[in-house]
Design an enzyme around this catalytic site. Structure first.
Site, PDB file in Angstrom:
ATOM      1  N   HIS A 250      -6.810   2.024   2.103  1.00  0.00           N
ATOM      2  CA  HIS A 250      -6.241   2.735   3.246  1.00  0.00           C
ATOM      3  C   HIS A 250      -7.020   4.042   3.467  1.00  0.00           C
ATOM      4  O   HIS A 250      -7.243   4.802   2.513  1.00  0.00           O
ATOM      5  CB  HIS A 250      -4.757   3.039   2.970  1.00  0.00           C
ATOM      6  CG  HIS A 250      -4.030   3.474   4.200  1.00  0.00           C
ATOM      7  ND1 HIS A 250      -3.013   2.734   4.763  1.00  0.00           N
ATOM      8  CD2 HIS A 250      -4.178   4.559   5.013  1.00  0.00           C
ATOM      9  CE1 HIS A 250      -2.564   3.349   5.853  1.00  0.00           C
ATOM     10  NE2 HIS A 250      -3.262   4.464   6.021  1.00  0.00           N
TER      11      HIS A 250
ATOM     12  N   CYS B 207       0.555   3.380   3.457  1.00  0.00           N
ATOM     13  CA  CYS B 207       0.952   2.900   4.785  1.00  0.00           C
ATOM     14  C   CYS B 207       2.280   3.544   5.227  1.00  0.00           C
ATOM     15  O   CYS B 207       3.131   3.863   4.387  1.00  0.00           O
ATOM     16  CB  CYS B 207       1.100   1.372   4.774  1.00  0.00           C
ATOM     17  SG  CYS B 207      -0.460   0.485   4.978  1.00  0.00           S
TER      18      CYS B 207
ATOM     19  N   HIS C 228      -8.113   7.517   3.607  1.00  0.00           N
ATOM     20  CA  HIS C 228      -7.484   8.765   3.157  1.00  0.00           C
ATOM     21  C   HIS C 228      -8.474   9.646   2.404  1.00  0.00           C
ATOM     22  O   HIS C 228      -9.503   9.172   1.925  1.00  0.00           O
ATOM     23  CB  HIS C 228      -6.294   8.459   2.237  1.00  0.00           C
ATOM     24  CG  HIS C 228      -6.704   7.982   0.874  1.00  0.00           C
ATOM     25  ND1 HIS C 228      -7.197   6.705   0.639  1.00  0.00           N
ATOM     26  CD2 HIS C 228      -6.721   8.598  -0.327  1.00  0.00           C
ATOM     27  CE1 HIS C 228      -7.484   6.568  -0.644  1.00  0.00           C
ATOM     28  NE2 HIS C 228      -7.212   7.702  -1.264  1.00  0.00           N
TER      29      HIS C 228
ATOM     30  N   GLN D  42      -8.603  13.624  -0.051  1.00  0.00           N
ATOM     31  CA  GLN D  42      -7.821  14.458  -0.947  1.00  0.00           C
ATOM     32  C   GLN D  42      -8.111  15.939  -0.704  1.00  0.00           C
ATOM     33  O   GLN D  42      -9.146  16.290  -0.139  1.00  0.00           O
ATOM     34  CB  GLN D  42      -8.162  14.132  -2.401  1.00  0.00           C
ATOM     35  CG  GLN D  42      -7.884  12.685  -2.779  1.00  0.00           C
ATOM     36  CD  GLN D  42      -7.912  12.475  -4.288  1.00  0.00           C
ATOM     37  OE1 GLN D  42      -7.327  13.240  -5.064  1.00  0.00           O
ATOM     38  NE2 GLN D  42      -8.611  11.447  -4.722  1.00  0.00           N
TER      39      GLN D  42
ATOM     40  N   HIS E  94      -3.946   0.488   8.033  1.00  0.00           N
ATOM     41  CA  HIS E  94      -4.471   0.194   6.702  1.00  0.00           C
ATOM     42  C   HIS E  94      -5.929  -0.288   6.740  1.00  0.00           C
ATOM     43  O   HIS E  94      -6.693  -0.059   5.800  1.00  0.00           O
ATOM     44  CB  HIS E  94      -3.582  -0.893   6.086  1.00  0.00           C
ATOM     45  CG  HIS E  94      -3.910  -1.245   4.669  1.00  0.00           C
ATOM     46  ND1 HIS E  94      -3.568  -0.436   3.616  1.00  0.00           N
ATOM     47  CD2 HIS E  94      -4.547  -2.331   4.123  1.00  0.00           C
ATOM     48  CE1 HIS E  94      -3.976  -1.003   2.475  1.00  0.00           C
ATOM     49  NE2 HIS E  94      -4.573  -2.150   2.768  1.00  0.00           N
TER      50      HIS E  94
ATOM     51  N   CYS F 295       0.850  -1.204   0.000  1.00  0.00           N
ATOM     52  CA  CYS F 295       0.000   0.000   0.000  1.00  0.00           C
ATOM     53  C   CYS F 295       0.880   1.246   0.000  1.00  0.00           C
ATOM     54  O   CYS F 295       1.751   1.394   0.850  1.00  0.00           O
ATOM     55  CB  CYS F 295      -0.895  -0.012   1.239  1.00  0.00           C
ATOM     56  SG  CYS F 295      -1.751   1.554   1.497  1.00  0.00           S
TER      57      CYS F 295
ATOM     58  N   SER G 180      -8.696   4.413  -5.217  1.00  0.00           N
ATOM     59  CA  SER G 180      -7.754   3.422  -5.737  1.00  0.00           C
ATOM     60  C   SER G 180      -7.058   2.646  -4.621  1.00  0.00           C
ATOM     61  O   SER G 180      -6.323   1.721  -4.896  1.00  0.00           O
ATOM     62  CB  SER G 180      -6.754   4.092  -6.685  1.00  0.00           C
ATOM     63  OG  SER G 180      -6.356   5.344  -6.202  1.00  0.00           O
TER      64      SER G 180
ATOM     65  N   ASN H 279     -13.054  10.047  -1.449  1.00  0.00           N
ATOM     66  CA  ASN H 279     -13.705   9.009  -2.237  1.00  0.00           C
ATOM     67  C   ASN H 279     -13.501   7.718  -1.481  1.00  0.00           C
ATOM     68  O   ASN H 279     -12.374   7.270  -1.307  1.00  0.00           O
ATOM     69  CB  ASN H 279     -13.076   8.872  -3.627  1.00  0.00           C
ATOM     70  CG  ASN H 279     -13.414  10.042  -4.524  1.00  0.00           C
ATOM     71  OD1 ASN H 279     -14.491  10.601  -4.430  1.00  0.00           O
ATOM     72  ND2 ASN H 279     -12.476  10.406  -5.396  1.00  0.00           N
TER      73      ASN H 279
HETATM   74  O1  LIG Z   1      -7.034  10.675  -7.517  1.00  0.00           O
HETATM   75  P1  LIG Z   1      -7.698   9.338  -7.412  1.00  0.00           P
HETATM   76  O2  LIG Z   1      -8.280   9.062  -6.039  1.00  0.00           O
HETATM   77  O3  LIG Z   1      -6.849   8.221  -7.896  1.00  0.00           O
HETATM   78  O4  LIG Z   1      -8.924   9.426  -8.437  1.00  0.00           O
HETATM   79  C1  LIG Z   1     -10.279   9.464  -8.096  1.00  0.00           C
HETATM   80  O5  LIG Z   1     -10.659  10.741  -7.605  1.00  0.00           O
HETATM   81  C2  LIG Z   1     -10.525  11.827  -8.518  1.00  0.00           C
HETATM   82  C3  LIG Z   1     -11.118  13.060  -7.860  1.00  0.00           C
HETATM   83  O6  LIG Z   1     -12.468  12.895  -7.527  1.00  0.00           O
HETATM   84  C4  LIG Z   1     -11.237  11.534  -9.849  1.00  0.00           C
HETATM   85  O7  LIG Z   1     -10.870  12.539 -10.777  1.00  0.00           O
HETATM   86  C5  LIG Z   1     -10.838  10.182 -10.412  1.00  0.00           C
HETATM   87  O8  LIG Z   1     -11.629   9.899 -11.551  1.00  0.00           O
HETATM   88  C6  LIG Z   1     -11.057   9.117  -9.339  1.00  0.00           C
HETATM   89  O9  LIG Z   1     -10.688   7.855  -9.817  1.00  0.00           O
END
Ligand SMILES: O=P(O)(O)O[C@H]1O[C@H](CO)[C@@H](O)[C@H](O)[C@H]1O
Ligand SMILES: O=P(O)(O)O[C@H]1O[C@H](CO)[C@@H](O)[C@H](O)[C@H]1O
Lengths: 380, 380
Positions: free
Chosen positions: B180, B55, B182, B184, B124, B52, B177, B169
């Site tokens: 873990h 981590c 997290h 943004q 994780h 990961c 993706s 997300n």
């Molecule tokens: O940056 P990540 O988490 O890999 O990507 C994810 O979040 C982003 C922001 O919402 C999007 O643009 C991507 O399509 C999604 O897969």
């Protein structure tokens, strides 16, 4: 300081049809993908599936039996999102008082309508992309029939403007519950958000912007946003995927959100709805629909998933002289890099604004570069 | 004629924050599902996964090594959608001339910014729902830190207003993706579409609508759309999922689109951003976040996928006296009926308008009715 290069640098584009922006991040196409992948579409489908509720002769959920139809077949959705009950149209909710009071926040407005399904072809294993142009023309005829009939239903039962939304959800990834080629038609007692905003912007453009002289216009000489845009795209070429001489162009629009989004629209004259197509334009529409969908399937050599929708004049069939509606098709396909890697419009896209990676110009080029013969028919 | 019953009949609701409508089809919940199902989330995760990239101690894609962090950890996204390069801010595209000319349709506006990742916890296998309130408070502290630092970056490098979008997300279904825990943070040289529209509507409300007397207001006595709405929801109760006495309420908003959408917001006073929280409000925020997320997980006994985002004042840290921003969290979860059956916002929703099946009131009741102890900790 670096010179701005839209093929390299993050930028924002504006969609004059919706009034919204999209963030474009061209450099981000290099990102590796480690998230969810989609299941590949499996196996060969039979020509007739006894368990499919859309195949000719089969029984549907509601107990009714499908006829042995030849080309298209329209029936009532067994689980409609709208009901035709003659509900009162004026808000019956006593709380809806002032236009911007607190109680207005809690006002529900009753609506009505009906939902239909249109089978595109008796064969279970076909898709629009695989059908012959004449068969696609039968689908266009089917759309015209249901658009006209639903419009009459609205006219006969209400005074307000209503809308007939024709669309197709194709592929399991797009929520389609059956692979049998089919679309839907939702008839509504009101004009829903998306076409309402588009119509407002078409009207605003006709009022505020002088006709350019080099582009076709509305019959009264006013500028048509979509006609000017289409004519300009035909001249610029870089976002064009297909052109049909009868007067249709398919572009990845300048403001596309989905990676391989397409806008299919007339570039020669004002056409408020599919009911005003000439025989030549109708044949051309079938041809260009097929060409676009073959390119889609060829891009990742898979049955390309998408949602497709038709925007046109509200409440057919009689279109007022001064209508600013201009018929067009939107294609919103989710795939980004392969048959199994899609674009997620999630966190930032939901909370901030739409975002895309490759540019519209790059996407159009990729679609132009694939073969125009369907990959399943290609000789080795 | 039948009397209109919003729990039974199709209707339309209005979202005063976005200015958009949603079609509600309560009778449609009876629809059987035959389409795509989602893969169940598999197995127990290890506390530390050597593969990961989030981590502690592991190497990331770019080659950098994560520190042995204790609570939260912020780093630069290795594949950012925005770049901090000092690009010119004024449109450099010579084609952008008039405000509504054809050439304006083809104008790209350069933007800049940066993208960060914030790990919520070294472990994780945890999720916000499984973390202790003190650990969630550390995440709130982390958000405050990055919100303030990113705001300073904007202030030091530009005069225009910018925005710091914090979001999460969660779950592969929402494009995450890595499992873990997290989130943004995208920092932008401009205020993106969604918060821009909300701010406009908050301002419009303060100008056009008289304060009600029974609801808290902005410090200058003007009506705050979100404060009035929250106070009214607390009084009406039917859409409330959780309340925290420190001044937070979580509701399925009247105008919810996603089946179990939640809006978490203050109901006692004007709070432009998380930087203005009192110690009590901050602890309360951590408590109510945990409660909401436990209810989500308990609904279908699975790690509930969602996108979560924080809307607050543009360009922190110094908030102007007269700011109309009011901090709030949106939760957009896709599941509809079970851990594997989601709502698809496709064809009609893309081409027509947002559509939902069960009502906001029914969704709130279901979330209130589940246990407030996480299902994985429940004794048999
Ligand atoms: O940056 P990540 O988490 O890999 O990507 C994810 O979040 C982003 C922001 O919402 C999007 O643009 C991507 O399509 C999604 O897969
Ligand atoms: O009616 P269908 O095809 O079963 O359902 C599909 O299309 C509808 C209209 O876009 C959506 O509301 C549903 O979420 C989707 O699954």
């Amino acid at each position: 300081s670096v010179a701005f290069e839209p093929t390299e640098h993050p930028h924002r584009r504006y969609n004059p049809l919706t009034g919204k922006h999209v963030l474009v991040s061209p450099h981000r196409t290099k990102r590796p993908w480690m998230g969810q992948t989609e299941e590949p579409v499996v196996a060969q489908l039979p020509k007739h599936d006894s368990k499919c509720y859309l195949c000719p002769g089969n029984e549907r959920m509601g107990g009714e039996k499908n006829p042995d139809y030849d080309n298209t077949f329209v029936f009532n959705n067994d689980f409609p999102a709208l009901l035709p009950a003659p509900l009162p149209f004026l808000p019956s909710n006593p709380e809806e008082s002032g236009p911007e009071s607190i109680s207005q926040m809690f006002a529900s407005r009753p609506v009505r309508g009906r939902c239909k399904v249109i089978c595109f072809h008796p064969r279970h294993d076909l898709t629009l992309a695989m059908m012959r142009p004449e068969e696609i023309e039968a689908v266009v005829e089917g759309w015209k029939g249901v658009y006209e009939a639903e419009g009459r239903f609205l006219r006969e039962s209400q005074r307000e403007e209503g809308y007939v939304q024709i669309f197709e959800n194709r592929g399991a990834m797009m929520g389609a519950s059956a692979p049998h080629p089919h679309g839907q038609v939702w008839t509504l007692s009101y004009v829903p958000e998306e076409p309402a905003v588009e119509l407002e912007n078409l009207e605003g453009h006709a009022t505020a912007v002088a006709a350019s002289g080099s582009h076709p216009t509305y019959p009264d000489g006013k500028a048509c946003l979509l006609l000017s845009y289409a004519a300009e795209e035909v001249a610029r070429k870089e976002r064009v995927v297909e052109i049909d001489e009868s007067g249709w162009v398919a572009v990845v629009p300048f403001w596309a959100i989905w990676p391989f989004e397409i806008l299919l629209l007339p570039y020669k004259r004002h056409i408020p709805s599919i009911l005003q197509l000439t025989a030549d334009e109708q044949a051309g529409l079938a041809r260009i629909l097929k060409k676009v969908l073959v390119r889609y399937d060829n891009l990742f050599k898979c049955p390309f998933p998408y949602s497709m929708g038709l925007h046109q004049a509200p409440t057919p069939p009689s279109v007022p002289e001064e209508s600013r509606a201009q018929v067009h098709f939107h294609f919103y396909p989710p795939l980004l890099r392969s048959a199994s890697v899609r674009k997620f419009l999630v966190g930032f896209e939901m909370m901030g604004e739409a975002q895309r990676d490759l540019t519209a110009e790059q996407a159009a080029k990729r679609l132009r570069d694939v073969s125009d013969v369907h990959y399943t028919l290609e000789k080795e």
